[in-house]
Write an enzyme that holds these catalytic residues in place. Sequence first.
Site, short mmCIF file in Angstrom:
data_model
loop_
_atom_site.label_atom_id
_atom_site.label_comp_id
_atom_site.label_asym_id
_atom_site.label_seq_id
_atom_site.Cartn_x
_atom_site.Cartn_y
_atom_site.Cartn_z
N ARG A 81 -6.68 10.32 0.17
CA ARG A 81 -6.56 10.81 -1.21
C ARG A 81 -7.93 10.94 -1.85
O ARG A 81 -8.18 11.83 -2.65
CB ARG A 81 -5.65 9.88 -2.02
N HIS B 108 0.86 -1.19 0.00
CA HIS B 108 0.00 0.00 0.00
C HIS B 108 0.89 1.23 0.00
O HIS B 108 1.86 1.29 0.74
CB HIS B 108 -0.89 -0.03 1.25
#
Lengths: 603, 250
Positions: A256, A236
């Site tokens: 995000r 990740h």
Amino acid sequence: MNAYDTYNYDVLVIGAGGAGLRAAIEASAHGVTVGLVCKSLLGKAHTVMAEGGIAAAMANVDDRDSWKVHFTDTLRGGQYLNNWRMAELHAKEAPDCVRELESWGALFDRTKDGKILQRNFGGHKYPRLAHVGDRTGLEMIRTLQDHGIHQGVEVHMECTVITLLKDGERIVGAFGYERERGRFKTFQAKAVILATGGVGRAYKITSNSWEYTGDGHSLAYHAGAELIDMEFLQFHPTGMIWPPSVSGILVTEGVRGEGGILLNKNGERFMFNNIPDLYKNQTSDNEEEGWRYIQGDKNAKRPPELLTRDHVARCIVREIKEGRGSPHGGVYLDISWIKKKISNSEEHIRKKLPGMYHMFKKLADIDITKEPMEIGPTTHYMMGGIRVDPDTQMSTMPGLFAAGECGAGLHGANRLGGNSLSDLLVFGKRAGEYAAKFAKEYGDGTIDEKQITDAAKWALEPFERDKGDSPYDIQFALQEMMQQLVGIVRNETEMLRAKEHLGLMSQRAANARVVGNREFNPGWHTALDLFNMLTISEAITMAALERKESRGAHFREDYPDKDPQSGKFNLVIKKDADGKMIIRQEPIPEIREELKQLIEEMK
Amino acid sequence: MPTATFEILRGDANEGKFETYTLEISEGMVVLDAILLIQAKYANDLAVRWNCKAGHCGSCSAEVNGVPKLMCMCRMSDIKLDKPILVQPMKAFPLIKDLVTDVSWNFEVKKKIKKFKPRPPDAADGTWRMAQEDIDRVQEFRKCIECFLCQDVCHVIREHQLQDKFIGPRYFVHIAGLEMHPLDVEDRREDLKKTDGIGFCNITKCCTNVCPQEITITDNAIIPLKERVADKFYDPVKRLFAKFRSKKEQ
Ligand SMILES: Cc1cc2nc3c(=O)[nH]c(=O)nc-3n(C[C@H](O)[C@H](O)[C@H](O)COP(=O)(O)OP(=O)(O)OC[C@H]3O[C@@H](n4cnc5c(N)ncnc54)[C@H](O)[C@@H]3O)c2cc1C
Ligand code: SF4
Ligand code: SF4
Ligand code: FES
């Protein structure tokens, strides 16, 4: 019968995360008796940690979304190595599975018109993730747990399965120990479902807990089942890196999704510099359009921070390697910048990302509403796992089913965020249904006492040794080694070295010594876990050596490009008759014509 | 680097004593890091529960210098290092070993609480409509990570051991989450009074003070539940009135 406590169920589910709980509920709804075993307390499985959301094309926020778009997004994200049938079932069935959670009491965040709200996530064309702030996994596991305890499922908490029991080629039960007193338990079952989650503990920097030692992968493999796609391990892009004690802890992609941007030490938004061809049509090339997308402008293309995880992680590694990293060896993730765009940004961030706000404040003395976070890639999710039939989730061994992270096929070379929680629901349900059917169709198998006595003897051996290394030392050495030699960027020389190390470590592990007695003894548990960690580390290394190209999460610096030929097969791992690990290429199943067209249309 | 001395309770239900361990403390360390280091280096069989290391799972509850806490969210920099740091298991539950206690009672309690029962769907496709404002307060209750620290600290359980008459703050939060759920149509008020022992709570707020999820257990869950119970049982006018209103609007 044998000397140990013995339990008898129609269906035994090993693992009580989202997949195991959903499977147990479904099996029980089909009128069979169900036992559920898990290593931790109920409700503490990995699923509880999931933050961002559940992907399901409900089209509540953007009515252009549909299962078709979700399906093609999933395949594009997986670089077309996915099992297309699983991707089809997943995209079609996820929305109902999410709505079902609501009917069991889950409370997702809402849209203005009172429906389930959906958020943006990497690789998903439209806002698709049903969520509750940044604690979606908690909502999901608690809902399943609270529903499940009223369905007559018998739960064995803090109990670890160490071997599957076989009657010929059929799986007929499992054998393990309970942690509290260290006593053994035998489970006889007509069908067994593995829902044991992932493997991240084999790496030093990981978002995964002590539970993630690849038990299900290893149990299935040693019983003779096939594993697939083991070279694909997801790193990740955004894990915490500072202070050292928190390194690896996940920072949700939701940051995000809510507008967070990635910056290098020069303050440059480096994600604009490298947008892969596959995504050129869907990705904005300027800040202004990216922000409009976050704000819900349907005509805007998504910002490059929301590209797939494999790509974002590699861009971050590049920035760091080329000297543009942050002081502690990462890059910056900044959500506070949205104060330039909206007036109540601090409140908005705290409302949308309360967990992240709290976590950084408490553990890193950072106020994310005011300053950027320092982040770097962390070992996160295993795409590879037990090979299953896409419709029934049965493995290559009769009576053995697998669902959730330990199963494989849906995600191909790279998983999209949010596609795991939906995977657990869709395929947990299917595994439960088909395991129940299998149990009804076939009677009890025969338990072989010798398998039980052998396993018990093996498990107790570490107590008899008065020399040998501490299991923790071996575990740390393994984690360090896998991180260095079979990590995000791979090459043949290093991986061959890894293979040698694994051989030596297996010997060390076989001689590991434990202190104390059998009562709640984590040292002992770790000594036994090592066996599984080494098995899956070997499988990852072997598959990663075999795939001589770069695709999805698998990146080889000695073969940095995609190879069209390699895009035509999956890698399958199996134990041969002499107990050796063997690997073979298997052509990707031919995709149904109408779906092929769909993929072309959506390109 | 500074060093810290830990005194950790080692032992089981039969006998236990404090063992001393000394450790170097690095930047940003939390108590759980220290415990796991001690486990890896000096005491491989030290029993402790943990999973997420990020305050999400509620596994690592213990008492640090006498205060019930999640060890993974307890920074070493917030603790004075001039005295030994005392780490003990939760006191309200039977000890299994070292820092691990038998919390199974909690799971049994939950099974007895009437489960979620939704009203019929609002839309033809089998779904419901709910406004965010109407679920905000229930979402607060659903933040609970079942760390059981509130159970540990509540005097009704800790001092008076009324486990068979009293379900504890965690489960008042759970029931509040069900009773105030906009879709739920079950009525748990009689149970609250008769079997769940809500009357034993005298609103000391100790539970609210330890909750790592910052759930306002007393003010937002227990007091409104007490009011609902009072309405049902003691106020004939309201009771009559209640018949004409849906329970959810009260
Ligand atoms: C921090 C974090 C955030 C994430 N966020 C998201 C997200 O937002 N969206 C998303 O889709 N995905 C997310 N993921 C991924 C997702 O949470 C996991 O892939 C998923 O929860 C795995 O579920 P599972 O049911 O397969 O296994 P788990 O939930 O991990 O459960 C595994 C179960 O198996 C048991 N078990 C294991 N071995 C044994 C054994 N030998 N004997 C008995 N029991 C055993 C364990 O005790 C446990 O109960 C996230 C993951 C992490 C770590
Ligand atoms: S407020 Fe009530 S439930 Fe909470 S600790 Fe005090 S007595 Fe216990
Ligand atoms: S209410 Fe708070 S203190 Fe109590 S169990 Fe839940 S999270 Fe823990
Ligand atoms: S380890 Fe999960 S809350 Fe501490």
